[in-house]
Design a protein around this motif. Structure first.
Motif, PDB file in Angstrom:
ATOM      1  N   GLU A  52       0.856  -1.197   0.000  1.00  0.00           N
ATOM      2  CA  GLU A  52       0.000   0.000   0.000  1.00  0.00           C
ATOM      3  C   GLU A  52       0.894   1.250   0.000  1.00  0.00           C
ATOM      4  N   LYS A  53       0.378   2.333  -0.558  1.00  0.00           N
ATOM      5  CA  LYS A  53       1.200   3.561  -0.548  1.00  0.00           C
ATOM      6  C   LYS A  53       1.221   4.077   0.896  1.00  0.00           C
ATOM      7  N   PRO A  54       2.333   4.738   1.274  1.00  0.00           N
ATOM      8  CA  PRO A  54       3.513   5.040   0.478  1.00  0.00           C
ATOM      9  C   PRO A  54       4.500   3.875   0.477  1.00  0.00           C
ATOM     10  N   TYR A  81      -1.061   1.743  -5.962  1.00  0.00           N
ATOM     11  CA  TYR A  81      -1.818   2.909  -6.445  1.00  0.00           C
ATOM     12  C   TYR A  81      -2.950   2.382  -7.317  1.00  0.00           C
ATOM     13  N   MET A  82      -4.124   2.270  -6.716  1.00  0.00           N
ATOM     14  CA  MET A  82      -5.225   1.531  -7.362  1.00  0.00           C
ATOM     15  C   MET A  82      -5.923   2.341  -8.450  1.00  0.00           C
ATOM     16  N   ARG A  83      -5.729   3.676  -8.513  1.00  0.00           N
ATOM     17  CA  ARG A  83      -6.487   4.432  -9.508  1.00  0.00           C
ATOM     18  C   ARG A  83      -6.060   4.071 -10.934  1.00  0.00           C
ATOM     19  N   ILE A 110     -10.213  17.091  -8.191  1.00  0.00           N
ATOM     20  CA  ILE A 110     -10.791  17.369  -6.868  1.00  0.00           C
ATOM     21  C   ILE A 110     -10.705  16.091  -6.065  1.00  0.00           C
ATOM     22  N   HIS A 111     -10.220  16.204  -4.849  1.00  0.00           N
ATOM     23  CA  HIS A 111     -10.064  15.027  -3.976  1.00  0.00           C
ATOM     24  C   HIS A 111     -10.608  15.408  -2.613  1.00  0.00           C
ATOM     25  N   ARG A 112     -11.844  14.945  -2.317  1.00  0.00           N
ATOM     26  CA  ARG A 112     -12.496  15.320  -1.062  1.00  0.00           C
ATOM     27  C   ARG A 112     -12.850  14.069  -0.249  1.00  0.00           C
ATOM     28  N   ASN A 113     -12.470  14.090   1.018  1.00  0.00           N
ATOM     29  CA  ASN A 113     -12.944  13.080   1.965  1.00  0.00           C
ATOM     30  C   ASN A 113     -14.090  13.704   2.757  1.00  0.00           C
ATOM     31  N   ALA A 114     -14.985  12.889   3.244  1.00  0.00           N
ATOM     32  CA  ALA A 114     -16.083  13.425   4.089  1.00  0.00           C
ATOM     33  C   ALA A 114     -15.512  13.887   5.421  1.00  0.00           C
ATOM     34  N   PHE A 119      -5.444  11.175  12.662  1.00  0.00           N
ATOM     35  CA  PHE A 119      -4.003  11.443  12.541  1.00  0.00           C
ATOM     36  C   PHE A 119      -3.679  12.361  11.356  1.00  0.00           C
ATOM     37  N   MET A 120      -4.676  12.691  10.532  1.00  0.00           N
ATOM     38  CA  MET A 120      -4.408  13.440   9.281  1.00  0.00           C
ATOM     39  C   MET A 120      -3.988  14.879   9.596  1.00  0.00           C
ATOM     40  N   THR A 121      -2.808  15.276   9.111  1.00  0.00           N
ATOM     41  CA  THR A 121      -2.320  16.650   9.279  1.00  0.00           C
ATOM     42  C   THR A 121      -2.335  17.340   7.917  1.00  0.00           C
ATOM     43  N   THR A 127       0.840  14.036   1.423  1.00  0.00           N
ATOM     44  CA  THR A 127       1.571  12.758   1.284  1.00  0.00           C
ATOM     45  C   THR A 127       0.672  11.530   1.372  1.00  0.00           C
ATOM     46  N   ASN A 128      -0.530  11.668   1.919  1.00  0.00           N
ATOM     47  CA  ASN A 128      -1.417  10.517   2.071  1.00  0.00           C
ATOM     48  C   ASN A 128      -2.582  10.559   1.082  1.00  0.00           C
ATOM     49  N   SER A 129      -2.968  11.781   0.666  1.00  0.00           N
ATOM     50  CA  SER A 129      -4.128  11.920  -0.233  1.00  0.00           C
ATOM     51  C   SER A 129      -3.716  12.392  -1.629  1.00  0.00           C
ATOM     52  N   VAL A 130      -3.104  13.579  -1.716  1.00  0.00           N
ATOM     53  CA  VAL A 130      -2.745  14.121  -3.038  1.00  0.00           C
ATOM     54  C   VAL A 130      -1.773  13.196  -3.773  1.00  0.00           C
ATOM     55  N   VAL A 131      -1.081  12.352  -3.040  1.00  0.00           N
ATOM     56  CA  VAL A 131      -0.109  11.423  -3.665  1.00  0.00           C
ATOM     57  C   VAL A 131      -0.820  10.518  -4.679  1.00  0.00           C
ATOM     58  N   HIS A 132      -2.120  10.313  -4.518  1.00  0.00           N
ATOM     59  CA  HIS A 132      -2.882   9.544  -5.516  1.00  0.00           C
ATOM     60  C   HIS A 132      -2.952  10.301  -6.841  1.00  0.00           C
ATOM     61  N   GLU A 133      -3.237  11.601  -6.775  1.00  0.00           N
ATOM     62  CA  GLU A 133      -3.277  12.381  -8.022  1.00  0.00           C
ATOM     63  C   GLU A 133      -1.881  12.467  -8.638  1.00  0.00           C
ATOM     64  N   GLY A 188     -19.518  13.937   1.788  1.00  0.00           N
ATOM     65  CA  GLY A 188     -19.229  12.611   1.221  1.00  0.00           C
ATOM     66  C   GLY A 188     -17.815  12.551   0.672  1.00  0.00           C
ATOM     67  N   TYR A 189     -17.504  11.371   0.088  1.00  0.00           N
ATOM     68  CA  TYR A 189     -16.188  11.167  -0.522  1.00  0.00           C
ATOM     69  C   TYR A 189     -16.329  11.393  -2.027  1.00  0.00           C
ATOM     70  N   GLU A 190     -15.549  12.338  -2.576  1.00  0.00           N
ATOM     71  CA  GLU A 190     -15.697  12.635  -4.004  1.00  0.00           C
ATOM     72  C   GLU A 190     -14.352  12.887  -4.653  1.00  0.00           C
ATOM     73  N   ILE A 225     -16.921   6.841   1.639  1.00  0.00           N
ATOM     74  CA  ILE A 225     -15.478   6.577   1.783  1.00  0.00           C
ATOM     75  C   ILE A 225     -14.941   5.978   0.496  1.00  0.00           C
ATOM     76  N   TRP A 226     -13.621   6.005   0.332  1.00  0.00           N
ATOM     77  CA  TRP A 226     -12.982   5.607  -0.926  1.00  0.00           C
ATOM     78  C   TRP A 226     -13.135   4.134  -1.264  1.00  0.00           C
ATOM     79  N   LEU A 227     -13.303   3.266  -0.232  1.00  0.00           N
ATOM     80  CA  LEU A 227     -13.382   1.826  -0.537  1.00  0.00           C
ATOM     81  C   LEU A 227     -14.564   1.542  -1.458  1.00  0.00           C
ATOM     82  N   ALA A 233     -11.609  -0.445  -8.834  1.00  0.00           N
ATOM     83  CA  ALA A 233     -10.160  -0.220  -8.963  1.00  0.00           C
ATOM     84  C   ALA A 233      -9.388  -1.169  -8.056  1.00  0.00           C
ATOM     85  N   TYR A 234      -9.852  -1.310  -6.802  1.00  0.00           N
ATOM     86  CA  TYR A 234      -9.168  -2.234  -5.884  1.00  0.00           C
ATOM     87  C   TYR A 234      -9.258  -3.666  -6.404  1.00  0.00           C
ATOM     88  N   GLY A 235     -10.443  -4.037  -6.912  1.00  0.00           N
ATOM     89  CA  GLY A 235     -10.579  -5.396  -7.444  1.00  0.00           C
ATOM     90  C   GLY A 235      -9.675  -5.608  -8.638  1.00  0.00           C
TER      91      GLY A 235
END
Ligand code: ISE
Length: 290
Positions: A52-54, A81-83, A110-114, A119-121, A127-133, A188-190, A225-227, A233-235
């Motif tokens: 899993e990333k990172p 990186y499942m995307r 656009i990367h939005r979590n609900a 622990f998210m700073t 490093t945990n979210s934008v790293v996907h883009e 929501g997650y978008e 949520i992203w799952l 993508a995960y499958g």
């Protein structure tokens, strides 16, 4: 899981589990800070690993993994990186490859979590979210990013210690990617992406299969949520990795991709701190990763 497969006396210790003779391949989905050491154990044991990333907590850690893999003489590492396995992004990538709408100019994201984990700073938003883009942008555009600029609005009153981030990255091919990363959006997650080309645009379609009308409202379900949003993508990722391991070939993001994403994310952190546009310089890519 061990019981399901009749595994007895399964060691609790990660490295010992990696070395267990009944284990052929490893998926590392443990806390971020444990990834690098477990990947190095897999390389030492000669076992394929989907991490899993990172890939590692630093550029140096990624470098150690790449050196170990090259010394082993075999590509064993894939970063999850499942995307890259999401049907929407795959169709977007094909439009770039086919130049269906001319050359790409912008990639708006656009990367939005609900709500974000406790622990998210502000740094982890990058490093945990934008790293996907960052990874999927490299995949779509087929090149590296060469500069980063980051600006932030005020923090939401819902999460006063965590600023949303607006990241602007320029690609070596002259495309500008922008990412709004807001992990406390509440509704929501978008994830959205729009590739703007010379003669047309390609956008991710809203994922839900149905639209809803009720009580004078018309709309779609927004996943929490992203799952759920990236189920396909995960499958696709897990199936592609399992097939690649079985057939002795590579797929998805390599350790080099994990390094490049980490190095680019570090440049974004520097840009966020300095307010300046930061040049991104990567090591020379070893032929081992071509
Ligand atoms: C999480 O770790 C993920 O990997 C999700 O894909 C991402 O959308 C989320 O922001 C991260 O926290």
């Amino acid at each position: 899981l061990a019981d399901n497969y009749g595994l007895r006396d399964v060691p609790e210790d990660g490295p010992a589990l990696v070395r267990h003779p009944a284990i052929d391949a490893v998926i590392v989905a443990s806390p971020d800070e444990t990834h690098a050491d477990l990947v190095l154990e897999c390389i030492t044991a000669g076992k394929p690993v989907l991490v899993e990333k990172p890939l590692a907590g630093s550029v140096q850690g990624c470098g150690e993994i790449m050196l170990a893999e090259q010394k082993k003489g075999k590509r064993l590492v894939q970063v999850a990186y499942m995307r890259r396995f999401d049907p929407g992004y795959l169709a977007m990538r094909q439009a770039v490859v086919d130049a269906s709408y001319g050359l790409p100019l912008f990639l708006h994201c656009i990367h939005r979590n609900a709500v974000a984990p406790h622990f998210m700073t502000s740094d982890l938003v990058i490093t945990n979210s934008v790293v996907h883009e960052i990874d999927v942008g490299r995949f779509l555009l087929g090149c590296e990013f060469v500069s980063a600029l980051v600006v932030s609005p005020r923090a939401s009153s819902k999460a006063p210690s965590r600023q949303p981030q607006f990241v602007v990255l320029e690609s070596a091919s002259g495309v500008v990617m922008d990412v709004e990363a807001f992990v406390d959006a509440q509704y929501g997650y978008e994830v959205r992406a729009e590739l703007v080309c010379e003669e047309g645009t390609v956008s991710l379609a809203p994922a839900p299969p149905v639209t809803l009308r009720h009580a004078n409202r018309d709309g779609i379900v927004v996943e929490p949520i992203w799952l759920a949003r990236f189920r396909d993508a995960y499958g696709g990722l897990l199936q592609a990795w399992t097939s690649a391991v079985t057939e002795g070939r590579n797929c998805g993001s390599s350790a080099w991709d994990g390094y490049a994403a980490t190095r680019t994310a570090d440049a974004c952190l520097e840009a966020a701190r300095s307010g300046a546009r930061v040049a991104i310089e990567l090591e020379r890519k070893p032929a081992f990763y071509d």
